[in-house]
Write a protein that holds these residues in place. Sequence first.
Motif, PDB file in Angstrom:
ATOM      1  N   CYS A 107      12.450  17.023 -15.146  1.00  0.00           N
ATOM      2  CA  CYS A 107      12.502  17.034 -13.913  1.00  0.00           C
ATOM      3  C   CYS A 107      11.537  15.688 -13.613  1.00  0.00           C
ATOM      4  CB  CYS A 107      11.191  18.158 -13.304  1.00  0.00           C
ATOM      5  SG  CYS A 107      10.981  18.248 -11.417  1.00  0.00           S
ATOM      6  N   PHE A 108      10.770  15.076 -14.295  1.00  0.00           N
ATOM      7  CA  PHE A 108      10.102  13.733 -14.156  1.00  0.00           C
ATOM      8  C   PHE A 108      11.215  12.644 -14.418  1.00  0.00           C
ATOM      9  CE2 PHE A 108       5.917  15.755 -14.350  1.00  0.00           C
ATOM     10  CZ  PHE A 108       5.088  14.634 -13.960  1.00  0.00           C
ATOM     11  N   ALA A 109      12.169  12.864 -15.269  1.00  0.00           N
ATOM     12  CA  ALA A 109      13.411  11.766 -15.376  1.00  0.00           C
ATOM     13  C   ALA A 109      14.241  11.764 -14.320  1.00  0.00           C
ATOM     14  CB  ALA A 109      14.069  12.364 -16.660  1.00  0.00           C
ATOM     15  N   VAL A 110      14.427  13.062 -13.273  1.00  0.00           N
ATOM     16  CA  VAL A 110      15.444  13.089 -12.409  1.00  0.00           C
ATOM     17  C   VAL A 110      14.607  12.187 -11.245  1.00  0.00           C
ATOM     18  CG1 VAL A 110      16.074  14.307 -10.546  1.00  0.00           C
ATOM     19  CG2 VAL A 110      16.549  15.366 -12.789  1.00  0.00           C
ATOM     20  N   TYR A 111      13.144  12.547 -11.064  1.00  0.00           N
ATOM     21  CA  TYR A 111      12.594  11.886  -9.891  1.00  0.00           C
ATOM     22  C   TYR A 111      12.266  10.197 -10.662  1.00  0.00           C
ATOM     23  CZ  TYR A 111      11.661  15.862  -7.526  1.00  0.00           C
ATOM     24  OH  TYR A 111      11.792  17.212  -6.864  1.00  0.00           O
ATOM     25  N   GLY A 112      12.296   9.944 -11.801  1.00  0.00           N
ATOM     26  CA  GLY A 112      11.845   8.780 -12.341  1.00  0.00           C
ATOM     27  C   GLY A 112      13.036   7.685 -12.100  1.00  0.00           C
ATOM     28  N   THR A 113      14.357   8.198 -12.165  1.00  0.00           N
ATOM     29  CA  THR A 113      15.433   7.289 -11.972  1.00  0.00           C
ATOM     30  C   THR A 113      15.756   6.962 -10.662  1.00  0.00           C
ATOM     31  OG1 THR A 113      16.726   9.571 -11.596  1.00  0.00           O
ATOM     32  CG2 THR A 113      16.631   8.655 -13.683  1.00  0.00           C
ATOM     33  N   GLY A 114      14.952   7.543  -9.799  1.00  0.00           N
ATOM     34  CA  GLY A 114      15.094   7.216  -8.397  1.00  0.00           C
ATOM     35  C   GLY A 114      13.842   6.489  -7.901  1.00  0.00           C
ATOM     36  N   MET A 115      12.649   6.347  -8.771  1.00  0.00           N
ATOM     37  CA  MET A 115      11.738   5.762  -8.321  1.00  0.00           C
ATOM     38  C   MET A 115      11.622   4.355  -7.999  1.00  0.00           C
ATOM     39  SD  MET A 115       7.866   5.513 -10.381  1.00  0.00           S
ATOM     40  CE  MET A 115       8.195   7.485 -10.732  1.00  0.00           C
ATOM     41  N   ILE A 116      12.077   3.449  -8.759  1.00  0.00           N
ATOM     42  CA  ILE A 116      12.311   2.048  -8.298  1.00  0.00           C
ATOM     43  C   ILE A 116      13.037   1.646  -7.151  1.00  0.00           C
ATOM     44  CG2 ILE A 116      12.724  -0.146  -9.413  1.00  0.00           C
ATOM     45  CD1 ILE A 116      10.580   1.091 -10.684  1.00  0.00           C
ATOM     46  N   PRO A 117      14.226   2.487  -7.086  1.00  0.00           N
ATOM     47  CA  PRO A 117      15.198   2.078  -5.975  1.00  0.00           C
ATOM     48  C   PRO A 117      14.170   2.481  -4.783  1.00  0.00           C
ATOM     49  CG  PRO A 117      16.466   2.660  -7.507  1.00  0.00           C
ATOM     50  CD  PRO A 117      15.098   2.859  -8.078  1.00  0.00           C
ATOM     51  N   THR A 173       0.844  -1.170   0.052  1.00  0.00           N
ATOM     52  CA  THR A 173       0.057   0.085   0.066  1.00  0.00           C
ATOM     53  C   THR A 173       0.799   1.196   0.015  1.00  0.00           C
ATOM     54  OG1 THR A 173      -1.858  -1.028   1.070  1.00  0.00           O
ATOM     55  CG2 THR A 173      -1.779   1.172   1.285  1.00  0.00           C
ATOM     56  N   VAL A 174       1.950   1.272   0.867  1.00  0.00           N
ATOM     57  CA  VAL A 174       2.938   2.503   0.634  1.00  0.00           C
ATOM     58  C   VAL A 174       3.489   2.725  -0.632  1.00  0.00           C
ATOM     59  CG1 VAL A 174       3.434   2.229   3.255  1.00  0.00           C
ATOM     60  CG2 VAL A 174       4.775   0.920   1.597  1.00  0.00           C
ATOM     61  N   MET A 175       3.670   1.699  -1.297  1.00  0.00           N
ATOM     62  CA  MET A 175       4.408   1.983  -2.484  1.00  0.00           C
ATOM     63  C   MET A 175       3.208   2.593  -3.675  1.00  0.00           C
ATOM     64  SD  MET A 175       6.277  -1.781  -3.338  1.00  0.00           S
ATOM     65  CE  MET A 175       6.739  -1.365  -4.867  1.00  0.00           C
ATOM     66  N   LEU A 176       1.854   1.988  -3.520  1.00  0.00           N
ATOM     67  CA  LEU A 176       1.034   2.677  -4.172  1.00  0.00           C
ATOM     68  C   LEU A 176       0.632   4.127  -3.752  1.00  0.00           C
ATOM     69  CD1 LEU A 176      -1.432   2.204  -6.310  1.00  0.00           C
ATOM     70  CD2 LEU A 176      -2.931   1.470  -4.656  1.00  0.00           C
TER      71      LEU A 176
END
Length: 216
Positions: free
Chosen positions: A119-129, A81-84
């Motif tokens: 900006c989305f790319a910066v946050y996206g690179t750290g999203m999965i980790p 749930t926290v991931m969602l």
Amino acid sequence: MKQPPSPSHEIHPQHPPVVPIPQNPFLPGQRLHRLVRRCPGGQFARYLCVGVFNTLFGYLSFAVVLTLLNAVLPARFLYLTVMLASVLPLPLAISVAYLTYKFFVFRTKGNYLGEWLKCFAVYGTGMIPGLVALSALTRFLQLIIHRNAASLHVVLSAVEHHLDGRPLSFLQHSATGKSMAGYIAGAILTGVSTIYSFVGHKTFTFRPGKRARQAH
């Protein structure tokens, strides 16, 4: 006949040589100092102020969505749930962060769509980790809270005596042994992502183009 030089001058020179003390280039404080020194006047201070606002906005968005999801999803799935809850408010949080960084921190001109996508790319690179770390940290905190449930109950009971209305209702809803871990893990990961985002925005999102650098 020349007098021999005084031994005292040989043993105790008037101005002894200064030997520089070697410094460790891997100290975090020195890295931070170099980062601040590379920023134009006031930019890092502005980033800290804007970073506090974006951190609070991002965390409150996460907490609101997590509260809504906890009302409809089983507590045993909190680690999912926290991931969602972290993904759903992300577009809004990133857009707010982009606007505040652009107008108040880096103060760039034009190129709205390009910088917004970066900006989305910066946050996206750290999203999965970040999502993996959020889930793992939530499970870990659930274990810690379960082991210290008795002490935690005493603390929460003392806090409840000083609250009423909605603050009390929110505390009673969120401060359960299972759901509290999600809020704490989200707060920790939000703070870490703020530091990561500054480096990404400084070196990628709002980095001046080649022509702008040559003009300076």
